[in-house]
Design an enzyme around this catalytic site. Sequence first.
Site, PDB file in Angstrom:
ATOM      1  N   LYS A 126       2.224  -9.990  -0.274  1.00 25.38           N
ATOM      2  CA  LYS A 126       3.576 -10.106  -0.828  1.00 25.38           C
ATOM      3  C   LYS A 126       4.398  -8.878  -0.441  1.00 25.38           C
ATOM      4  CE  LYS A 126       1.988  -8.112  -5.178  1.00 25.38           C
ATOM      5  NZ  LYS A 126       1.627  -8.386  -6.587  1.00 25.38           N
ATOM      6  N   ARG A 163       2.671 -11.522 -19.059  1.00 21.23           N
ATOM      7  CA  ARG A 163       3.681 -11.692 -18.022  1.00 21.23           C
ATOM      8  C   ARG A 163       3.738 -13.203 -17.783  1.00 21.23           C
ATOM      9  NH1 ARG A 163       3.168  -8.052 -12.629  1.00 21.23           N
ATOM     10  NH2 ARG A 163       1.655  -9.665 -12.140  1.00 21.23           N
ATOM     11  N   TYR A 180      21.099  20.114  -1.439  1.00 21.59           N
ATOM     12  CA  TYR A 180      22.034  19.702  -2.493  1.00 21.59           C
ATOM     13  C   TYR A 180      21.614  20.277  -3.842  1.00 21.59           C
ATOM     14  CZ  TYR A 180      24.195  16.258   0.579  1.00 21.59           C
ATOM     15  OH  TYR A 180      24.867  15.647   1.597  1.00 21.59           O
ATOM     16  N   MET A 233      19.617  12.146   1.950  1.00 22.71           N
ATOM     17  CA  MET A 233      19.530  10.766   2.432  1.00 22.71           C
ATOM     18  C   MET A 233      18.734  10.681   3.732  1.00 22.71           C
ATOM     19  SD  MET A 233      22.572   8.058   3.305  1.00 22.71           S
ATOM     20  CE  MET A 233      23.274   8.040   1.677  1.00 22.71           C
TER      21      MET A 233
HETATM   22  C1  LIG Z   1       0.174  -8.083  -6.532  1.00 23.35           C
HETATM   23  C2  LIG Z   1      -0.839  -8.961  -7.104  1.00 23.35           C
HETATM   24  C3  LIG Z   1      -2.200  -8.772  -6.796  1.00 23.35           C
HETATM   25  C4  LIG Z   1      -2.694  -7.599  -5.981  1.00 23.35           C
HETATM   26  O1  LIG Z   1      -2.666  -6.453  -6.774  1.00 23.35           O
HETATM   27  P1  LIG Z   1      -3.267  -5.058  -6.232  1.00 23.35           P
HETATM   28  O2  LIG Z   1      -3.253  -4.177  -7.402  1.00 23.35           O
HETATM   29  O3  LIG Z   1      -2.318  -4.614  -5.164  1.00 23.35           O
HETATM   30  O4  LIG Z   1      -4.602  -5.371  -5.699  1.00 23.35           O
HETATM   31  C5  LIG Z   1      -3.114  -9.678  -7.293  1.00 23.35           C
HETATM   32  N1  LIG Z   1      -2.706 -10.716  -8.068  1.00 23.35           N
HETATM   33  C6  LIG Z   1      -1.405 -10.920  -8.397  1.00 23.35           C
HETATM   34  C7  LIG Z   1      -1.034 -12.066  -9.263  1.00 23.35           C
HETATM   35  C8  LIG Z   1      -0.437 -10.050  -7.930  1.00 23.35           C
HETATM   36  O5  LIG Z   1       0.839 -10.251  -8.264  1.00 23.35           O
END
Ligand SMILES: *Cc1c(COP(=O)(O)O)cnc(C)c1O
Length: 357
Positions: free
Chosen positions: A35, A130, A253, A301
């Site tokens: 992802k 969640r 800065y 930046m």
């Molecule tokens: C992102 C995610 C993972 C992977 O998590 P890591 O901590 O990067 O291994 C696994 N399952 C779900 C549902 C996720 O959203």
Amino acid sequence: MPRPITATLHLAAFANNLHVVRRFAPTAKVWSVVKANAYGHGLKNVWQSLAQTDGFALLDLAEAILLRESGWRGSILLLEGFFQPEDLLLIDRYRLATAVNSDWQLQAIAEARLQAPVDVYLKLNSGMNRLGFAPERLHNIWQKAQELRNIASMTLMSHFATADSTEGVAQQMATIERAAAAITLPRCLANSAAILWHPESHGSWVRPGIILYGASPTGNWRDIADTGLQPAMTLSSEIIGMQTLQQGDRVGYGGRYTATGPQRIGVVACGYADGYPRHAPTGTPVWVDGVLTHTLGSVSMDMMMVDLTPCPQAAIGTRVELWGRNLPVDNVAAAAGTLGYELLTSLAARVNVDVVR
Ligand SMILES: *Cc1c(COP(=O)(O)O)cnc(C)c1O
């Protein structure tokens, strides 16, 4: 010449890290989590290096389609399910598996006109609060789903909130066992931390993300230093300017750093618009030409300043590593009060990517 900042992807690290996952979870199949554009590494750049996986898991339909159109013919799982009933047309066309975490999604699957039934991951809320069905509803949902002709197979899915801490997964595992006592489904539970430290959670499928990229799920590199995992990205740049400070001179800065005596500093072509954390304070580690040194003052930046006291040989053009093989991203993240996850996924589109085999 482009700016010298470059993200080098070490393709061999991906295969190595997948191998490490299999060593930790030898009997499970692996959903490689790609992802967020493969955690900032570029889905297109990396998927072939992970082609020994059993499937790829991600969230975006657009990324799933990109993966298909790039030539991946194996399994793809939508980790968050789908966002509207019409998405099922694309799930069907591109042969995607999908999580189901809400009643409306089950209803949409029941009503869809599909060419082929779909593989479903029933998401249980085992304590993270969640996504997912409440434990006391799981059995009912499962029975209802079993009657749907549009479902080819089901797997039980849940996600851990504290697999990376001393709290572990015991409480959530107990909830899963209770909710799924009479449910005969393969299980898909473990993220990176659970793969490394909670073998009792492995089940049929594991879902590694961050460890495939060679960073620690805890944010502490030492926790994975002995696993054989390798950083898959090195972010590097060059020194493009130098200054010699006198006592009382200030840097950057806000003049946030003040020299206490004569001091040579370097200006590095890397700033927060490249994805480097703006909140990294003075003292954040930087690797310059083989020597570990640190940032001075606030990150701009497009540039940042580093102490050259420990590297007197450094000059304009000297190579600087912001994170990677010589300096774990976890160490930079820790200094900046964040995690490797955030730094990797924040890499900016303007950074050149160099792929090495
Ligand atoms: C992102 C995610 C993972 C992977 O998590 P890591 O901590 O990067 O291994 C696994 N399952 C779900 C549902 C996720 O959203």
